[in-house]
Write an enzyme that holds these catalytic residues in place. Structure first.
Site, PDB file in Angstrom:
ATOM      1  N   TYR A  17      41.218  35.408  56.121  1.00  0.00           N
ATOM      2  CA  TYR A  17      42.466  36.144  55.866  1.00  0.00           C
ATOM      3  C   TYR A  17      42.622  37.379  56.743  1.00  0.00           C
ATOM      4  CZ  TYR A  17      41.628  33.759  51.387  1.00  0.00           C
ATOM      5  OH  TYR A  17      41.335  32.843  50.404  1.00  0.00           O
ATOM      6  N   CYS A  42      26.602  30.692  63.734  1.00  0.00           N
ATOM      7  CA  CYS A  42      26.906  30.266  65.098  1.00  0.00           C
ATOM      8  C   CYS A  42      28.394  30.149  65.282  1.00  0.00           C
ATOM      9  CB  CYS A  42      26.202  28.952  65.388  1.00  0.00           C
ATOM     10  SG  CYS A  42      24.458  29.229  65.595  1.00  0.00           S
TER      11      CYS A  42
HETATM   12  N1  LLP Z   1      46.421  33.351  38.342  1.00  0.00           N
HETATM   13  C1  LLP Z   1      46.699  32.348  39.183  1.00  0.00           C
HETATM   14  C2  LLP Z   1      47.545  31.249  38.728  1.00  0.00           C
HETATM   15  C3  LLP Z   1      46.170  32.345  40.478  1.00  0.00           C
HETATM   16  O1  LLP Z   1      46.451  31.346  41.302  1.00  0.00           O
HETATM   17  C4  LLP Z   1      45.340  33.417  40.883  1.00  0.00           C
HETATM   18  C5  LLP Z   1      44.752  33.441  42.213  1.00  0.00           C
HETATM   19  C6  LLP Z   1      45.072  34.439  39.969  1.00  0.00           C
HETATM   20  C7  LLP Z   1      45.645  34.383  38.710  1.00  0.00           C
HETATM   21  C8  LLP Z   1      44.180  35.605  40.291  1.00  0.00           C
HETATM   22  O2  LLP Z   1      44.615  36.339  41.370  1.00  0.00           O
HETATM   23  P1  LLP Z   1      43.935  37.771  41.696  1.00  0.00           P
HETATM   24  O3  LLP Z   1      44.315  38.717  40.580  1.00  0.00           O
HETATM   25  O4  LLP Z   1      42.468  37.552  41.737  1.00  0.00           O
HETATM   26  O5  LLP Z   1      44.484  38.128  43.025  1.00  0.00           O
HETATM   27  N2  LLP Z   1      40.791  33.553  47.759  1.00  0.00           N
HETATM   28  C9  LLP Z   1      41.858  34.517  47.936  1.00  0.00           C
HETATM   29  C10 LLP Z   1      42.681  34.689  46.726  1.00  0.00           C
HETATM   30  C11 LLP Z   1      43.237  33.395  46.210  1.00  0.00           C
HETATM   31  C12 LLP Z   1      43.841  33.601  44.885  1.00  0.00           C
HETATM   32  C13 LLP Z   1      44.260  32.324  44.290  1.00  0.00           C
HETATM   33  N3  LLP Z   1      44.860  32.487  43.041  1.00  0.00           N
HETATM   34  C14 LLP Z   1      41.261  35.840  48.408  1.00  0.00           C
HETATM   35  O6  LLP Z   1      40.075  35.880  48.680  1.00  0.00           O
HETATM   36  O7  LLP Z   1      41.973  36.810  48.557  1.00  0.00           O
END
Ligand code: LLP
Length: 438
Positions: A339, A366
């Site tokens: 990201y 790598c």
């Molecule tokens: N609820 C739903 C339906 C979601 O899809 C997500 C995150 C959350 C809650 C929680 O979101 P948060 O509060 O943690 O931002 N891997 C990415 C983030 C992907 C989030 C996917 N859905 C990152 O590392 O930023």
């Protein structure tokens, strides 16, 4: 001192330095933690985690529900902390559901998400008695109804709708509704059709609508548009079916501070803003305000942990920068590569008054994109064996960790009141070979 020299929001609340200049967390020196548990390691501040849970629960109060988004980081210890602090849990796979149930989270406090839940996952969730399943497609509406009916239960469900708002950091962008995999779009009437179908099925008790607009959001304007559109559909449902759906879930996505430039809002400000927005929209629509739920993941666990690395190769490139290699990398933090995420980093095994040196902290994989911290100033006397800490790695680092280059995924060590314990152990070479059946 870390607390003096850096924004306290980036470091969990018990991080400090002792009189020798060694950083401490939960009263423990990072040098001791590195000796005992090795590096790299995620060091998680349990007090901080619990305090954030309480802050979210208190901010929203008994009239609303906070579901911790387990995808950010989930382990059985975390499930128990959530349970003890009175939070609910959002899971989005059979594996997360298994972990939640195994650690004793009451099923009725679990919400089950996902755009492609398998039949087995649906059956497991319905049998377990999960409090809510968030339906994501027409197929799933029929499938969950069928499973529930077969088991002789009425499953409480929400329908996830896409409101045409995608929020990223400080801005929100209206997106083409058809151009994403989640939910049923409001535009074109699919969301309304989903409600129509769900209301007509005996196996389902439709309790509300769900919307999640994005990640790492710092202002509430995106939520405002989302709430306006969700309430618009509630109104349409009332007019068409004579039913006032009792709940709306506004999802997660609230941002945290990764660097001193980030300025996240406190949970109480977010709760107040969301309550006001929903109340106002409902007043305008002549609806009783529904019960609100939210699903913070990053905002709870993100700031609670830092990754502890040992410095290895140091390569100065005159006129450019110095490449500082650590003993982990994109296998324990893919977010920078994936990201373009920004992190900060500090020397934590000692203090130094050497001149600042423009550095890039890179891993040992790598791949030239194997960057942990793109731009940082580290002391020019940095040497192999020094310990660096990258704060705010509690969310989406261990949970997205990989075995790239057959790296052994690091442990998660929870610290509290002068005691440390491993809550997820380090992978071993035996673990690696066990999966490779030859
Ligand atoms: N609820 C739903 C339906 C979601 O899809 C997500 C995150 C959350 C809650 C929680 O979101 P948060 O509060 O943690 O931002 N891997 C990415 C983030 C992907 C989030 C996917 N859905 C990152 O590392 O930023």
């Amino acid at each position: 001192c870390i607390r003096d020299s850096l924004d306290a929001r980036i470091w969990s609340r018990t991080v400090d330095r002792n009189e020798d200049g060694v950083a401490t967390v939960g009263g423990l020196d990072v040098t001791r933690l590195a000796e005992e548990f090795g590096t790299p390691a995620y060091i998680l501040d349990e007090d901080d985690f619990r305090a954030r849970c309480r802050a979210w629960a208190d901010a929203f109060g008994p009239g609303a529900d906070v579901f911790y988004a387990g995808k950010a980081f989930l382990s059985r210890a975390v499930v128990r902390w959530l349970h003890e602090e009175g939070l609910n849990l959002d899971v989005c796979s059979g594996g997360e559901l298994l972990t939640a149930l195994d650690a004793g989270m009451p099923a009725d406090r679990i919400a089950f998400h996902g755009n492609n839940k398998s039949l087995e996952e649906i059956e497991r969730a319905v049998r377990a008695g999960v409090g809510r399943i968030v339906l994501d497609s027409f197929q799933e509406i029929a499938r969950v109804a069928h499973v529930a009916q077969g088991l002789g239960v009425r499953q409480r469900v929400l329908i996830r709708i896409t409101v045409g708002v995608e929020a990223h950091t400080h801005e929100f962008i209206a997106t083409a509704h058809e151009d994403q995999k989640f939910g049923l779009p409001l535009a074109g009437g699919q969301a309304a059709e989903g409600v129509r179908r769900a209301l007509g099925l005996d196996g389902l008790e439709l309790i509300g609508l769900h919307s999640h607009i994005g990640s790492q959001i710092f202002d509430t304007s995106g939520f405002e548009v989302a709430a306006h559109r969700v309430v618009g559909l509630l109104q349409q449902v009332r007019d068409e079916h004579g039913v006032e759906l009792p709940e709306i879930d506004l999802g997660g996505g609230l941002g945290i501070a990764y660097t001193p430039d980030d300025d996240p809002r406190e949970p109480r400000h977010i709760a107040k803003a969301l309550h006001e927005i929903v109340t106002r929209e409902c007043e305008n629509a002549g609806l009783r305000p529904p019960r609100i739920s939210v699903e913070p993941g990053r905002a709870i666990v993100g700031p609670t942990a830092f990754t502890l690395y040992e410095v290895g190769t140091i390569k100065p490139l005159p006129g450019l920068r110095t490449y500082v290699s650590v003993d982990g990398g994109m296998s324990d933090n893919i977010r920078t590569a994936l990201y373009d995420a920004e992190y900060s980093v500090s020397l934590v095994s000692r203090v130094s008054d050497a001149a600042p040196m423009l550095s890039r902290v890179v891993g040992k994989h790598c791949e030239s994109g194997d960057i942990v911290v793109k731009d940082a100033f580290l002391p020019a006397d940095l040497a192999p064996g020094d310990l660096l800490a990258v704060p705010a790695t509690g969310a989406y680092c261990r949970s997205m960790a990989s075995n790239y280059n057959h790296a052994l995924r690091p442990p998660v060590v929870a610290v509290r009141d002068g005691a440390a314990r491993v809550i997820v152990r380090r992978e071993t070479e035996e673990d690696l070979l066990r999966l490779d059946v030859g």
